[in-house]
Design a protein around this motif. Structure first.
Motif, PDB file in Angstrom:
ATOM      1  N   ASP A  16       0.846  -1.195   0.000  1.00  0.00           N
ATOM      2  CA  ASP A  16       0.000   0.000   0.000  1.00  0.00           C
ATOM      3  C   ASP A  16       0.882   1.247   0.000  1.00  0.00           C
ATOM      4  O   ASP A  16       1.049   1.925   1.023  1.00  0.00           O
ATOM      5  N   VAL A  17       1.441   1.573  -1.166  1.00  0.00           N
ATOM      6  CA  VAL A  17       2.405   2.674  -1.216  1.00  0.00           C
ATOM      7  C   VAL A  17       1.752   4.020  -0.929  1.00  0.00           C
ATOM      8  O   VAL A  17       2.444   4.984  -0.587  1.00  0.00           O
ATOM      9  N   ARG A  18       0.429   4.112  -1.041  1.00  0.00           N
ATOM     10  CA  ARG A  18      -0.217   5.387  -0.728  1.00  0.00           C
ATOM     11  C   ARG A  18      -0.142   5.717   0.764  1.00  0.00           C
ATOM     12  O   ARG A  18      -0.386   6.855   1.169  1.00  0.00           O
ATOM     13  N   ALA A  19       0.199   4.714   1.578  1.00  0.00           N
ATOM     14  CA  ALA A  19       0.379   4.940   3.013  1.00  0.00           C
ATOM     15  C   ALA A  19       1.824   5.324   3.349  1.00  0.00           C
ATOM     16  O   ALA A  19       2.220   5.315   4.517  1.00  0.00           O
ATOM     17  N   THR A  20       2.610   5.674   2.338  1.00  0.00           N
ATOM     18  CA  THR A  20       3.990   6.118   2.540  1.00  0.00           C
ATOM     19  C   THR A  20       4.033   7.305   3.499  1.00  0.00           C
ATOM     20  O   THR A  20       3.232   8.236   3.403  1.00  0.00           O
ATOM     21  N   MET A  21       5.014   7.261   4.420  1.00  0.00           N
ATOM     22  CA  MET A  21       5.152   8.330   5.414  1.00  0.00           C
ATOM     23  C   MET A  21       6.352   9.234   5.158  1.00  0.00           C
ATOM     24  O   MET A  21       6.427  10.332   5.722  1.00  0.00           O
ATOM     25  N   SER A  22       7.329   8.799   4.357  1.00  0.00           N
ATOM     26  CA  SER A  22       8.500   9.643   4.084  1.00  0.00           C
ATOM     27  C   SER A  22       8.057  10.985   3.518  1.00  0.00           C
ATOM     28  O   SER A  22       7.152  11.046   2.674  1.00  0.00           O
ATOM     29  N   GLN A  23       8.688  12.043   3.992  1.00  0.00           N
ATOM     30  CA  GLN A  23       8.299  13.405   3.628  1.00  0.00           C
ATOM     31  C   GLN A  23       9.347  14.049   2.721  1.00  0.00           C
ATOM     32  O   GLN A  23      10.552  13.927   2.962  1.00  0.00           O
ATOM     33  N   ALA A  24       8.869  14.744   1.689  1.00  0.00           N
ATOM     34  CA  ALA A  24       9.747  15.462   0.766  1.00  0.00           C
ATOM     35  C   ALA A  24       9.448  16.953   0.852  1.00  0.00           C
ATOM     36  O   ALA A  24       8.332  17.396   0.567  1.00  0.00           O
ATOM     37  N   LYS A  25      10.451  17.728   1.251  1.00  0.00           N
ATOM     38  CA  LYS A  25      10.271  19.172   1.392  1.00  0.00           C
ATOM     39  C   LYS A  25      10.941  19.895   0.232  1.00  0.00           C
ATOM     40  O   LYS A  25      12.120  19.678  -0.052  1.00  0.00           O
ATOM     41  N   PRO A  26      10.206  20.798  -0.444  1.00  0.00           N
ATOM     42  CA  PRO A  26      10.812  21.564  -1.550  1.00  0.00           C
ATOM     43  C   PRO A  26      11.909  22.490  -1.036  1.00  0.00           C
ATOM     44  O   PRO A  26      11.777  23.117   0.019  1.00  0.00           O
ATOM     45  N   GLN A  27      12.992  22.536  -1.811  1.00  0.00           N
ATOM     46  CA  GLN A  27      14.080  23.462  -1.538  1.00  0.00           C
ATOM     47  C   GLN A  27      14.260  24.337  -2.780  1.00  0.00           C
ATOM     48  O   GLN A  27      13.313  24.529  -3.535  1.00  0.00           O
ATOM     49  N   ASN A  28      15.425  24.843  -2.992  1.00  0.00           N
ATOM     50  CA  ASN A  28      15.676  25.694  -4.163  1.00  0.00           C
ATOM     51  C   ASN A  28      15.946  24.825  -5.386  1.00  0.00           C
ATOM     52  O   ASN A  28      17.090  24.511  -5.703  1.00  0.00           O
ATOM     53  N   GLY A  29      14.879  24.387  -6.061  1.00  0.00           N
ATOM     54  CA  GLY A  29      15.033  23.594  -7.274  1.00  0.00           C
ATOM     55  C   GLY A  29      15.155  22.106  -7.054  1.00  0.00           C
ATOM     56  O   GLY A  29      15.307  21.345  -8.020  1.00  0.00           O
ATOM     57  N   HIS A  30      15.100  21.665  -5.798  1.00  0.00           N
ATOM     58  CA  HIS A  30      15.133  20.233  -5.517  1.00  0.00           C
ATOM     59  C   HIS A  30      14.298  19.970  -4.277  1.00  0.00           C
ATOM     60  O   HIS A  30      13.600  20.837  -3.777  1.00  0.00           O
ATOM     61  N   TYR A  31      14.368  18.753  -3.773  1.00  0.00           N
ATOM     62  CA  TYR A  31      13.643  18.374  -2.558  1.00  0.00           C
ATOM     63  C   TYR A  31      14.613  17.701  -1.598  1.00  0.00           C
ATOM     64  O   TYR A  31      15.669  17.183  -2.001  1.00  0.00           O
ATOM     65  N   GLU A  32      14.229  17.708  -0.338  1.00  0.00           N
ATOM     66  CA  GLU A  32      14.968  16.928   0.668  1.00  0.00           C
ATOM     67  C   GLU A  32      13.999  15.946   1.309  1.00  0.00           C
ATOM     68  O   GLU A  32      12.911  16.338   1.766  1.00  0.00           O
ATOM     69  N   ILE A  33      14.390  14.680   1.314  1.00  0.00           N
ATOM     70  CA  ILE A  33      13.521  13.619   1.802  1.00  0.00           C
ATOM     71  C   ILE A  33      14.008  13.113   3.149  1.00  0.00           C
ATOM     72  O   ILE A  33      15.193  12.816   3.339  1.00  0.00           O
ATOM     73  N   THR A  34      13.072  13.032   4.067  1.00  0.00           N
ATOM     74  CA  THR A  34      13.345  12.457   5.387  1.00  0.00           C
ATOM     75  C   THR A  34      12.349  11.317   5.609  1.00  0.00           C
ATOM     76  O   THR A  34      11.139  11.484   5.431  1.00  0.00           O
ATOM     77  N   GLY A  35      12.876  10.169   5.971  1.00  0.00           N
ATOM     78  CA  GLY A  35      12.011   9.015   6.170  1.00  0.00           C
ATOM     79  C   GLY A  35      12.801   7.727   6.073  1.00  0.00           C
ATOM     80  O   GLY A  35      13.989   7.681   6.422  1.00  0.00           O
ATOM     81  N   HIS A  36      12.164   6.667   5.588  1.00  0.00           N
ATOM     82  CA  HIS A  36      12.835   5.370   5.526  1.00  0.00           C
ATOM     83  C   HIS A  36      12.246   4.539   4.399  1.00  0.00           C
ATOM     84  O   HIS A  36      11.180   4.858   3.856  1.00  0.00           O
ATOM     85  N   LYS A  37      12.943   3.456   4.071  1.00  0.00           N
ATOM     86  CA  LYS A  37      12.418   2.417   3.191  1.00  0.00           C
ATOM     87  C   LYS A  37      12.778   1.067   3.813  1.00  0.00           C
ATOM     88  O   LYS A  37      13.916   0.846   4.210  1.00  0.00           O
ATOM     89  N   TRP A  38      11.786   0.201   3.866  1.00  0.00           N
ATOM     90  CA  TRP A  38      11.954  -1.120   4.486  1.00  0.00           C
ATOM     91  C   TRP A  38      12.666  -2.071   3.536  1.00  0.00           C
ATOM     92  O   TRP A  38      13.407  -2.950   3.961  1.00  0.00           O
ATOM     93  N   PHE A  39      12.425  -1.895   2.248  1.00  0.00           N
ATOM     94  CA  PHE A  39      13.153  -2.635   1.218  1.00  0.00           C
ATOM     95  C   PHE A  39      13.644  -1.633   0.188  1.00  0.00           C
ATOM     96  O   PHE A  39      12.841  -1.005  -0.500  1.00  0.00           O
ATOM     97  N   MET A  40      14.954  -1.483   0.067  1.00  0.00           N
ATOM     98  CA  MET A  40      15.520  -0.724  -1.038  1.00  0.00           C
ATOM     99  C   MET A  40      16.493  -1.651  -1.751  1.00  0.00           C
ATOM    100  O   MET A  40      17.536  -2.018  -1.206  1.00  0.00           O
TER     101      MET A  40
END
Length: 541
Positions: free
Chosen positions: A193-217
């Motif tokens: 259920d990827v729609r329940a993803t909790m990792s957050q992406a914050k816009p920066q100057n032309g990119h994003y910064e992601i804080t969170g996790h992945k259980w399988f990468m």
């Protein structure tokens, strides 16, 4: 036997010779015929050489070593500084070099009308020898489809993805001649259920910064990863590189490598992101739409790989039966063993015909809407049937070798551990079955047109199967019948594909897979009328 200290030295007789230096292409008649139906010129595409190379003793040994010495994660270096580096046995790198030189990571995107099928043929053969290293090649090939949603990213990364080199150095992608892509979609709490993803992406100057996790990468040594995270506009796809644009290491923190049942040559990780640099792929809130084409391609690879692994199990069992004598007769001459091998051979031939019929649809989809509709509907159904059939099939081939099949000295134990993965990766069985139903809901008319064409190609048993599928689509408890629909649809597709190969085999398949009482075990089907035919095709030299 000669007596030696502590016992007897047994003479080595009635033992099957090693299964190596096998031409994986020339000995596989169902594969050769499937490619001919797809108009692939094997002599002009390097498939003849590929089959010899991957069937060589050297390549089989690379597969053994890559799994015998699995990857290791080095979280910190000798000074205690964060490293997040993964170390592989040289055999793994040698396999990656072979497969990338052959274009397994990119050749679907090269000019040509049969490139998907040509690449699939290589994947089908390569996975027979070693499956783990094909994870990053599959994701890299499919990743280009996702990057198409962002033309600037696609333009920047495509030249290095399309390179036939292999560059394993941990350096910024823009300093390398070739790159690979990984994926990180699932999290602890969400899984499918990827729609329940909790990792957050914050816009920066032309990119994003992601804080969170992945259980399988998967393939965490890759140069960048396609990941999902919640942006202000909703679930979004991102490209997250190992290095930031200034050349510093990106903020990926590996926690551990998964200790997996199989697929041990390939690294799969748990990871945390600490304001990690990422670039958006597609629009905010369109994460699922951005990755759907990529997911379709990885599912196609799962089906092709499962069919290839079943072929290897069958080849190993047949090789053993040809050389091993029991009760003064070769196993291949004994009716009970022939019944088992014929049943397995028919299933393998049908699955091979089916997966390459599907790759043919992918090759033609851009110019033929009927083929595009076939690919949309049949991809989850084919993955469902072929990948879920593999574990029981490969177990039976292992049993044909008796105790020798169960020990690690031969590749059967590794093949058996590998068998469940393709049914789990990119959506387990129930997910695939529900996706089949979703395809019907999205375009019932187009889906029924596909079924009608399959039924027309499959004779009376095909028409009966098509009617059964349509009747279930109108049931009130349709979701509870999802697996019935998915399996029947895939077997209808296999029957139609077999009709292109050999009508006698198609009739036998219909009689034992779609009509009458279901069989419980391999070798319990009545295949007397085609037994010699199917075995001769499976065991071609």
């Amino acid at each position: 036997m000669a007596e030696v200290a502590g016992g007897f030295e047994a003479a080595s007789f009635n033992q099957t010779p090693p299964f190596e230096n096998i031409d994986l292409f020339a000995t596989d008649l169902p594969l050769r015929e499937a490619l001919a139906r797809a108009c692939v010129d094997a002599s002009a595409t390097g498939l003849l050489e590929f089959g010899k190379d991957f069937g060589s003793e050297e390549t089989f040994d690379l597969g053994r070593l890559a799994n015998q010495v699995p990857p290791r994660l080095h979280i910190v270096d000798a000074k205690g500084d964060r490293a997040d580096r993964i170390e592989f046995h040289p055999a793994y790198h040698a396999l990656m070099q072979k497969s990338m030189a052959a274009g397994l990571h990119c050749s679907s995107w090269e000019p040509g009308e049969t490139k998907t099928t040509e690449r699939a043929a290589r994947l089908y053969m390569a996975t027979q020898v070693e499956a783990g290293h094909l994870c990053p090649t599959t994701m890299t090939n499919a990743g280009l489809a996702a990057l198409a949603a962002s033309p600037e990213l696609h333009e920047a990364w495509a030249p290095r993805i399309l390179s036939r080199d292999y560059d394993s150095r941990m350096k910024p992608w823009f300093e390398k001649c070739a790159v690979t892509l990984g994926m990180g979609m699932t999290e602890r709490q969400s899984g499918t259920d990827v729609r329940a993803t909790m990792s957050q992406a914050k816009p920066q100057n032309g990119h994003y910064e992601i804080t969170g996790h992945k259980w399988f990468m998967s393939a965490p040594m890759s140069d960048a990863f396609l990941v999902l995270a919640q942006a202000p506009g909703g679930l979004t796809c991102f490209l997250l590189p190992r290095f930031r644009p200034d050349g510093s290491v990106n903020a990926l923190r590996f926690q551990r490598l998964k200790d997996k049942l199989g697929n041990r040559s390939n690294a799969s990780s748990e990871v945390e992101f600490h304001a990690a640099y990422a670039e958006r792929v597609g629009a905010e809130g369109e994460g699922v739409r951005s990755i759907i084409r990529m997911v379709q391609l990885t599912r196609l690879d799962c089906a092709v790989a499962a069919a290839g692994q079943m072929r290897m199990g069958l080849a190993q069992a047949a090789h053993h039966a040809r050389h091993r004598s029991v009760f003064q007769r070769r196993l291949m001459e004994q009716p009970a063993m022939r019944a088992v091998l014929a049943d397995l051979a028919l299933e393998s031939e049908a699955n091979t015909a089916l997966v390459f019929r599907l790759t043919r649809a992918y090759d033609r989809a851009r110019r033929d809407e009927a083929e595009a509709a076939y690919a949309r509907l049949m991809t989850p159904a084919v993955k469902y049937l072929v990948a879920k059939s593999a574990p029981s099939f490969i177990y039976e081939t292992l049993e044909c070798l008796g105790g020798n099949g169960y020990v690690e000295d031969l590749p059967m134990a590794r093949l058996y551990r590998e068998a469940p993965l393709n049914a789990i990766w990119e959506g387990s069985g129930t997910v695939m079955a529900l996706d089949v139903l979703r395809a019907f809901r999205q375009s019932r008319e187009a889906a029924e047109a596909v079924i009608d064409r399959l039924a027309a190609a499959a004779g009376a048993p095909g028409r009966a199967t098509a009617d059964a599928i349509k009747q279930n689509l109108d049931a009130k408890d349709l979701e509870s019948r999802a697996r019935f629909v998915a399996e029947k649809l895939a077997r209808l597709g296999a029957l139609a594909a077999l009709h292109e190969a050999d009508g006698n085999l198609a009739e036998a398949y219909a009689a034992t897979r779609l009509q009458g009482a279901p069989r419980a075990t391999w070798g319990a089907s009545d295949l007397a009328s085609v037994q010699s035919l199917v075995l001769s095709r499976a065991l071609s030299q």
